[in-house]
Design a protein around this motif. Sequence first.
Motif, short mmCIF file in Angstrom:
data_model
loop_
_atom_site.label_atom_id
_atom_site.label_comp_id
_atom_site.label_asym_id
_atom_site.label_seq_id
_atom_site.Cartn_x
_atom_site.Cartn_y
_atom_site.Cartn_z
N ASN A 47 15.81 11.41 -4.91
CA ASN A 47 14.64 10.94 -5.66
C ASN A 47 14.09 9.68 -5.02
O ASN A 47 14.84 8.76 -4.69
CB ASN A 47 15.03 10.60 -7.11
CG ASN A 47 15.16 11.83 -7.97
OD1 ASN A 47 14.38 12.78 -7.83
ND2 ASN A 47 16.13 11.84 -8.86
N ARG A 48 12.76 9.63 -4.87
CA ARG A 48 12.10 8.43 -4.33
C ARG A 48 11.28 7.79 -5.45
O ARG A 48 10.48 8.46 -6.11
CB ARG A 48 11.17 8.81 -3.18
CG ARG A 48 10.45 7.60 -2.61
CD ARG A 48 9.86 7.90 -1.25
NE ARG A 48 8.75 8.84 -1.37
CZ ARG A 48 7.49 8.56 -0.98
NH1 ARG A 48 7.20 7.42 -0.41
NH2 ARG A 48 6.55 9.47 -1.12
N ARG A 50 8.55 5.20 -5.78
CA ARG A 50 7.61 4.50 -4.88
C ARG A 50 7.32 3.09 -5.36
O ARG A 50 7.06 2.19 -4.57
CB ARG A 50 6.30 5.29 -4.79
CG ARG A 50 6.48 6.66 -4.14
CD ARG A 50 5.33 7.57 -4.44
NE ARG A 50 5.21 7.80 -5.89
CZ ARG A 50 4.30 8.56 -6.47
NH1 ARG A 50 3.39 9.17 -5.73
NH2 ARG A 50 4.29 8.71 -7.78
N GLU A 128 10.08 0.11 -2.76
CA GLU A 128 10.53 1.49 -2.88
C GLU A 128 12.06 1.58 -3.02
O GLU A 128 12.78 0.73 -2.52
CB GLU A 128 10.09 2.22 -1.61
CG GLU A 128 9.95 3.68 -1.79
CD GLU A 128 9.17 4.28 -0.63
OE1 GLU A 128 7.94 4.36 -0.73
OE2 GLU A 128 9.81 4.68 0.36
N ARG A 129 12.49 2.61 -3.70
CA ARG A 129 13.92 2.87 -3.86
C ARG A 129 14.18 4.35 -3.62
O ARG A 129 13.37 5.19 -4.03
CB ARG A 129 14.33 2.51 -5.29
CG ARG A 129 15.71 3.02 -5.70
CD ARG A 129 16.06 2.49 -7.08
NE ARG A 129 17.40 2.85 -7.45
CZ ARG A 129 17.74 3.86 -8.26
NH1 ARG A 129 16.79 4.61 -8.81
NH2 ARG A 129 18.99 4.12 -8.52
N ILE A 130 15.31 4.64 -2.99
CA ILE A 130 15.75 6.04 -2.82
C ILE A 130 17.09 6.17 -3.55
O ILE A 130 17.98 5.33 -3.38
CB ILE A 130 15.98 6.38 -1.33
CG1 ILE A 130 14.72 6.15 -0.49
CG2 ILE A 130 16.52 7.81 -1.18
CD1 ILE A 130 13.69 7.23 -0.58
#
Length: 138
Positions: A47-48, A50, A128-130
């Motif tokens: 899951n990204r 943004r 942003e996070r992954i």
Amino acid sequence: AWYGDPNISYSYSGIAAKPKNWTPLLQNIKILVEQRTGEIFNGVLVNRYRNGQDSVSWHSDDESSLGPDPIIASLSFGQSRYFQLKHKRKEGEKYQLELEHGSLLLMKSGVQKNWLHQAPKTRREVAERINLTFRRIM
Ligand SMILES: O=C(O)CCC(=O)C(=O)O
């Protein structure tokens, strides 16, 4: 995006998803997560987030294809974001963790049955996070 062993099939959010093939990087990360947790996984949901408006609301990862007691490992990269848990029956029992870059959260036996979790929106200006959630399709 959903990656995994070619023979598995997983339905989430009403979509039946055939996995993409493991990339060498995801395969290496999977092996490290298995070594660290002592659990075996055959798929990963990527899951990204943004910005602060991307979020996942209250749910349990309890689809029948994950079996009766799913074990899920969640690995985070990039922006720290809050992760919240609330008990399904015990009013007021809730926790909040900050999942930082490189953190590994293991949701063990009973978590999906008894708790809901979410990664909420934030009004803070965030990067942003992954997030990778390793799962085992039965
Ligand atoms: O991004 C997170 O930390 C949570 C992701 C999540 O809840 C999920 O993939 O089911």
